[in-house]
Each structure stands twice: as C-alpha cells, then as structure tokens.
Design a protein around this motif. Sequence first.
Motif, PDB file in Angstrom:
ATOM      1  N   ASN A 109       3.711  -1.111   3.490  1.00 25.38           N
ATOM      2  CA  ASN A 109       3.468   0.137   2.766  1.00 25.38           C
ATOM      3  C   ASN A 109       4.773   0.665   2.185  1.00 25.38           C
ATOM      4  N   PRO A 147      -0.152  -2.026   9.428  1.00 29.73           N
ATOM      5  CA  PRO A 147      -0.755  -1.499   8.198  1.00 29.73           C
ATOM      6  C   PRO A 147      -2.198  -1.969   8.015  1.00 29.73           C
ATOM      7  N   PHE A 148      -2.977  -1.144   7.362  1.00 34.56           N
ATOM      8  CA  PHE A 148      -4.337  -1.482   6.937  1.00 34.56           C
ATOM      9  C   PHE A 148      -5.197  -2.044   8.072  1.00 34.56           C
ATOM     10  N   HIS A 178      -6.949   0.803  -4.774  1.00 30.63           N
ATOM     11  CA  HIS A 178      -6.759   0.921  -3.330  1.00 30.63           C
ATOM     12  C   HIS A 178      -8.115   0.709  -2.656  1.00 30.63           C
ATOM     13  N   GLY A 230       0.833  -1.196   0.000  1.00 33.59           N
ATOM     14  CA  GLY A 230       0.000   0.000   0.000  1.00 33.59           C
ATOM     15  C   GLY A 230       0.869   1.247   0.000  1.00 33.59           C
ATOM     16  N   GLU A 231       0.208   2.328   0.353  1.00 36.59           N
ATOM     17  CA  GLU A 231       0.859   3.638   0.202  1.00 36.59           C
ATOM     18  C   GLU A 231       1.586   4.065   1.484  1.00 36.59           C
ATOM     19  N   ALA A 232       0.824   4.335   2.512  1.00 34.75           N
ATOM     20  CA  ALA A 232       1.400   4.878   3.743  1.00 34.75           C
ATOM     21  C   ALA A 232       0.400   4.683   4.873  1.00 34.75           C
ATOM     22  N   PRO A 233       0.881   4.649   6.110  1.00 35.86           N
ATOM     23  CA  PRO A 233      -0.058   4.516   7.226  1.00 35.86           C
ATOM     24  C   PRO A 233      -0.999   5.717   7.302  1.00 35.86           C
ATOM     25  N   GLY A 234      -2.224   5.458   7.736  1.00 40.16           N
ATOM     26  CA  GLY A 234      -3.160   6.534   8.043  1.00 40.16           C
ATOM     27  C   GLY A 234      -3.247   6.685   9.558  1.00 40.16           C
ATOM     28  N   GLU A 277      -3.488   3.294  11.564  1.00 42.91           N
ATOM     29  CA  GLU A 277      -2.254   2.508  11.436  1.00 42.91           C
ATOM     30  C   GLU A 277      -1.153   3.133  12.289  1.00 42.91           C
TER      31      GLU A 277
HETATM   32  N1  URA Z   1      -3.759   3.013   3.292  1.00 46.37           N
HETATM   33  C1  URA Z   1      -2.557   2.496   2.949  1.00 46.37           C
HETATM   34  O1  URA Z   1      -2.110   2.619   1.809  1.00 46.37           O
HETATM   35  N2  URA Z   1      -1.884   1.835   3.882  1.00 46.37           N
HETATM   36  C2  URA Z   1      -2.333   1.651   5.126  1.00 46.37           C
HETATM   37  O2  URA Z   1      -1.648   1.004   5.913  1.00 46.37           O
HETATM   38  C3  URA Z   1      -3.597   2.186   5.438  1.00 46.37           C
HETATM   39  C4  URA Z   1      -4.299   2.852   4.526  1.00 46.37           C
END
Ligand code: URA
Length: 210
Positions: free
Chosen positions: A105, A78-79, A181, A65-69, A72
């Motif tokens: 991520n 993650p996720f 996503h 994925g992209e990055a923690p929100g 997270e």
């Molecule tokens: N979206 C992401 O790309 N990664 C995460 O860990 C949470 C949301």
Amino acid sequence: MQPHYEALGLQAWEWRKKPVETPAVSDWESLQQAVSQCTACGLHQGRTQTVFGVGNPQAQLMIIGEAPGFHEDQQGEPFVGRAGQLLTAMIKTMGMTREEVYIANILKCRPPNNRDPQADEVQTCTPFLHQQIALVKPQLLLAVGRIAAHYLLKTKASLESLRNKMHAYGDHNTPLIITYHPAYLLRNPADKKKAFLDLQFVMRTLRQSR
Ligand code: URA
C-alpha cells in the motif's frame, strides 16, 4: 509559535521547510524494521501494527493499494478484508496467485475510520514504497483505485481517464497500469467488466515483457 498554515489552505507538508526524513534502507530486513518502528506521522498513534507488504519479493507484477483498513491493521497484511478477497480473485483471473505477485500500500498504517490518506502522510510514507519497488524491481506496477493512482502519477485526473493507458512510474520509468479499487468494485459491480479488460491489459503487458 507555529504558523497557522491551515488558514491559508495549505497542508502541513507544504510549509515545513524540510520534510520528515524517512531512512533509506537497502535490504528487506532493515526496510521492514524501519517501517515497523516508524513514528514519522500521526498515524502511528492509532495503529495496531504496521502493514508492510506481502508476496514474492521478486515478483513481475507489483500491486499497489491505498492504505490498510480494519482487518489489515489487525492482521498486519494488506488486502485481507472483503476488498482483499476480491483482489485475490482479480489476481486469479490473471492466472496468478497472491504468492506470485507482490502487494503493498501507499500508507503502511491505517488512517482513522478508513479516511482518505492526507498529503503529508503520503509524502512521509512513500519513500518506503519507493524502496519496496526498488527491491522487487517489478516489470509492471498495477495501481488499484483513485487514491493510489493520483499519488503515484501526481495527477487529479479521473480514474476513468487513467485506465487503459500505459503510464510510467519513478526514476526507472517502471510501466504502470491503473484499474479500479476492489472496494469500489464491490459497491459498483457493473464496472467489473471494465476491470476485467484492465486485467487482460496487465496480462498482455506481462506476456510481452517476458
Ligand atoms: N484497501 C487498500 O487499499 N489496501 C488494503 O490493504 C486494504 C484495503
């Protein structure tokens, strides 16, 4: 005095002579420790904690994925937010569990207000992801979303044009498939049908590589 690179429309990483070195580590424990102590880009200032990755360290399928929100960053995994619940359902659709795959991520720290990752942050952080991929040695990578797809494939092509194709990633040409996503799918449920086709493509590919 620092050169005023922004006036030329440049990103920080484009004028730095030498990019920030991310240490090369060869085992999970050292890698996890290096990530948790990383201060190589500004994102460390706003994080609650780093978000390393989760799942089976010998998974056949690795999801990127992209990055923690927000959630997270709070939980260190993650996720785990709403998008994470949908990702878990997507994994289930493929007949697998979160514990069977590996999830990571591109960025290990949450960007402020969930803004898009910046190129210099990605450049600084991706060596960690490369090392995770090298340790897991998955048979297949599944990148979720435009941002992960763009950085992994070094392209700006539309997500639509990147779907339903087999790509290759990195020095080992690890097979890579792109899909939507889960956060996008929450906003655009009509595209879940296309995501389902992508997940079937993933399952076919895994079956063939066994
Ligand atoms: N979206 C992401 O790309 N990664 C995460 O860990 C949470 C949301």
